[in-house]
Design a protein around this motif. Sequence first.
Motif, PDB file in Angstrom:
ATOM      1  N   GLY A  98     -36.409  43.685   4.991  1.00  0.00           N
ATOM      2  CA  GLY A  98     -37.034  42.530   4.748  1.00  0.00           C
ATOM      3  C   GLY A  98     -38.129  42.727   3.680  1.00  0.00           C
ATOM      4  O   GLY A  98     -38.605  41.807   3.056  1.00  0.00           O
ATOM      5  N   LYS A  99     -38.778  43.847   3.837  1.00  0.00           N
ATOM      6  CA  LYS A  99     -40.049  44.167   3.405  1.00  0.00           C
ATOM      7  C   LYS A  99     -40.062  45.043   2.132  1.00  0.00           C
ATOM      8  O   LYS A  99     -40.940  45.565   1.481  1.00  0.00           O
ATOM      9  N   GLY A 100     -38.682  45.548   1.777  1.00  0.00           N
ATOM     10  CA  GLY A 100     -38.653  45.938   0.632  1.00  0.00           C
ATOM     11  C   GLY A 100     -38.592  47.656   0.780  1.00  0.00           C
ATOM     12  O   GLY A 100     -38.635  48.363  -0.067  1.00  0.00           O
ATOM     13  N   LYS A 101     -38.842  47.965   1.953  1.00  0.00           N
ATOM     14  CA  LYS A 101     -38.936  49.605   2.413  1.00  0.00           C
ATOM     15  C   LYS A 101     -37.415  50.077   2.499  1.00  0.00           C
ATOM     16  O   LYS A 101     -36.631  49.351   3.333  1.00  0.00           O
ATOM     17  N   GLU A 102     -37.079  51.165   2.120  1.00  0.00           N
ATOM     18  CA  GLU A 102     -35.619  51.907   2.220  1.00  0.00           C
ATOM     19  C   GLU A 102     -35.460  52.194   3.692  1.00  0.00           C
ATOM     20  O   GLU A 102     -36.460  52.586   4.439  1.00  0.00           O
ATOM     21  N   VAL A 103     -34.296  51.787   4.223  1.00  0.00           N
ATOM     22  CA  VAL A 103     -33.754  52.167   5.592  1.00  0.00           C
ATOM     23  C   VAL A 103     -32.979  53.328   5.577  1.00  0.00           C
ATOM     24  O   VAL A 103     -31.947  53.452   4.856  1.00  0.00           O
ATOM     25  N   PRO A 104     -33.582  54.331   6.496  1.00  0.00           N
ATOM     26  CA  PRO A 104     -32.761  55.308   6.575  1.00  0.00           C
ATOM     27  C   PRO A 104     -31.358  55.335   7.078  1.00  0.00           C
ATOM     28  O   PRO A 104     -31.273  54.435   8.169  1.00  0.00           O
ATOM     29  N   PHE A 105     -30.345  56.034   6.417  1.00  0.00           N
ATOM     30  CA  PHE A 105     -29.107  55.911   7.235  1.00  0.00           C
ATOM     31  C   PHE A 105     -28.990  56.368   8.718  1.00  0.00           C
ATOM     32  O   PHE A 105     -29.361  57.417   9.045  1.00  0.00           O
ATOM     33  N   SER A 106     -28.108  55.792   9.370  1.00  0.00           N
ATOM     34  CA  SER A 106     -27.965  56.014  10.916  1.00  0.00           C
ATOM     35  C   SER A 106     -26.462  55.140  11.015  1.00  0.00           C
ATOM     36  O   SER A 106     -26.440  54.039  10.667  1.00  0.00           O
ATOM     37  N   VAL A 107     -25.779  55.499  12.141  1.00  0.00           N
ATOM     38  CA  VAL A 107     -24.631  54.697  12.387  1.00  0.00           C
ATOM     39  C   VAL A 107     -25.206  53.402  12.971  1.00  0.00           C
ATOM     40  O   VAL A 107     -24.708  52.499  12.901  1.00  0.00           O
ATOM     41  N   GLU A 108     -26.177  53.655  13.854  1.00  0.00           N
ATOM     42  CA  GLU A 108     -26.700  52.182  14.373  1.00  0.00           C
ATOM     43  C   GLU A 108     -27.203  51.504  13.380  1.00  0.00           C
ATOM     44  O   GLU A 108     -27.217  50.083  13.241  1.00  0.00           O
ATOM     45  N   ALA A 109     -28.016  51.910  12.298  1.00  0.00           N
ATOM     46  CA  ALA A 109     -28.375  51.071  11.201  1.00  0.00           C
ATOM     47  C   ALA A 109     -27.304  50.321  10.570  1.00  0.00           C
ATOM     48  O   ALA A 109     -27.466  49.134  10.039  1.00  0.00           O
ATOM     49  N   ALA A 110     -26.383  51.018  10.199  1.00  0.00           N
ATOM     50  CA  ALA A 110     -25.152  50.770   9.355  1.00  0.00           C
ATOM     51  C   ALA A 110     -24.387  49.831  10.265  1.00  0.00           C
ATOM     52  O   ALA A 110     -24.105  48.611   9.545  1.00  0.00           O
ATOM     53  N   HIS A 111     -24.219  49.874  11.508  1.00  0.00           N
ATOM     54  CA  HIS A 111     -23.733  48.760  12.497  1.00  0.00           C
ATOM     55  C   HIS A 111     -24.529  47.348  12.191  1.00  0.00           C
ATOM     56  O   HIS A 111     -23.929  46.278  12.130  1.00  0.00           O
ATOM     57  N   ALA A 112     -25.742  47.624  12.397  1.00  0.00           N
ATOM     58  CA  ALA A 112     -26.578  46.415  12.196  1.00  0.00           C
ATOM     59  C   ALA A 112     -26.469  45.703  11.071  1.00  0.00           C
ATOM     60  O   ALA A 112     -26.396  44.432  10.636  1.00  0.00           O
ATOM     61  N   TYR A 113     -26.392  46.565   9.786  1.00  0.00           N
ATOM     62  CA  TYR A 113     -26.504  46.016   8.332  1.00  0.00           C
ATOM     63  C   TYR A 113     -25.118  45.362   8.252  1.00  0.00           C
ATOM     64  O   TYR A 113     -25.168  44.130   7.630  1.00  0.00           O
ATOM     65  N   PHE A 114     -23.961  45.876   8.682  1.00  0.00           N
ATOM     66  CA  PHE A 114     -22.648  45.424   8.235  1.00  0.00           C
ATOM     67  C   PHE A 114     -22.150  44.095   9.417  1.00  0.00           C
ATOM     68  O   PHE A 114     -21.353  43.648   8.992  1.00  0.00           O
ATOM     69  N   SER A 115     -23.133  43.856  10.444  1.00  0.00           N
ATOM     70  CA  SER A 115     -22.971  42.889  11.277  1.00  0.00           C
ATOM     71  C   SER A 115     -23.528  41.675  10.715  1.00  0.00           C
ATOM     72  O   SER A 115     -23.111  40.363  11.379  1.00  0.00           O
ATOM     73  N   MET A 116     -24.261  41.702   9.504  1.00  0.00           N
ATOM     74  CA  MET A 116     -24.668  40.438   8.772  1.00  0.00           C
ATOM     75  C   MET A 116     -23.786  39.770   8.143  1.00  0.00           C
ATOM     76  O   MET A 116     -22.989  40.389   7.327  1.00  0.00           O
ATOM     77  N   GLU A 117     -23.537  38.652   7.970  1.00  0.00           N
ATOM     78  CA  GLU A 117     -22.559  37.726   7.394  1.00  0.00           C
ATOM     79  C   GLU A 117     -22.781  37.996   6.044  1.00  0.00           C
ATOM     80  O   GLU A 117     -21.660  38.004   5.213  1.00  0.00           O
ATOM     81  N   GLN A 118     -23.936  38.314   5.530  1.00  0.00           N
ATOM     82  CA  GLN A 118     -24.119  38.322   3.962  1.00  0.00           C
ATOM     83  C   GLN A 118     -24.026  39.581   3.323  1.00  0.00           C
ATOM     84  O   GLN A 118     -23.918  39.905   2.373  1.00  0.00           O
ATOM     85  N   THR A 119     -23.649  40.588   4.332  1.00  0.00           N
ATOM     86  CA  THR A 119     -23.106  41.914   3.925  1.00  0.00           C
ATOM     87  C   THR A 119     -21.605  42.146   3.816  1.00  0.00           C
ATOM     88  O   THR A 119     -21.060  43.058   3.575  1.00  0.00           O
ATOM     89  N   ARG A 120     -20.996  41.048   4.361  1.00  0.00           N
ATOM     90  CA  ARG A 120     -19.302  41.222   4.581  1.00  0.00           C
ATOM     91  C   ARG A 120     -18.731  41.650   3.273  1.00  0.00           C
ATOM     92  O   ARG A 120     -17.748  42.487   3.252  1.00  0.00           O
ATOM     93  N   TRP A 121     -19.238  41.026   2.246  1.00  0.00           N
ATOM     94  CA  TRP A 121     -18.599  41.419   0.908  1.00  0.00           C
ATOM     95  C   TRP A 121     -18.796  42.538   0.574  1.00  0.00           C
ATOM     96  O   TRP A 121     -17.802  43.519  -0.195  1.00  0.00           O
ATOM     97  N   ILE A 122     -19.970  43.377   0.801  1.00  0.00           N
ATOM     98  CA  ILE A 122     -20.259  44.928   0.619  1.00  0.00           C
ATOM     99  C   ILE A 122     -19.227  45.565   1.409  1.00  0.00           C
ATOM    100  O   ILE A 122     -18.688  46.703   1.056  1.00  0.00           O
ATOM    101  N   MET A 123     -19.052  45.142   2.631  1.00  0.00           N
ATOM    102  CA  MET A 123     -18.412  46.217   3.817  1.00  0.00           C
ATOM    103  C   MET A 123     -16.880  46.061   3.338  1.00  0.00           C
ATOM    104  O   MET A 123     -16.146  47.345   3.105  1.00  0.00           O
TER     105      MET A 123
END
Length: 144
Positions: free
Chosen positions: A90-115
Amino acid sequence: MSFNFSVPSRVDNQLAETGVDLNITSNGINFGTFKVCYIDPYNPRDELKLKRIKQKYAGQLRRKELTEWDEIRITLVEANLLGWSGVKDGKGKEVPFSVEAAHAYFSMEQTRWIMLELARRASDVETFAPETDELENAEAIEKN
């Protein structure tokens, strides 16, 4: 009687295993670059990988605690997704990849289309197609 068939590969096996970078953009906005590998449901090794993922979530699946979206996310994150760049918090800082971060990212409704876009392209053999030169070389060798 014995036959010696030559069956070309549907995918470049190295690309399928090491992954390809998929840049996701919409309306001129870059949502990140995602490295995905190909999971071939007809390959025994990949079939085993998918089976292990299902076993990991067997209880939740049995109790119907997972939605269809959850199942797509789990398969993408744990079977296909190898990394990412350009995904920001949310602050524009890049988020390093991890399985945990990916699960959190793709759990958001607004990222479903990306998924869904990543899942579609990661399961498309064209994404991992052998280079045209490789196919031509294979055909030339076959003719000789």
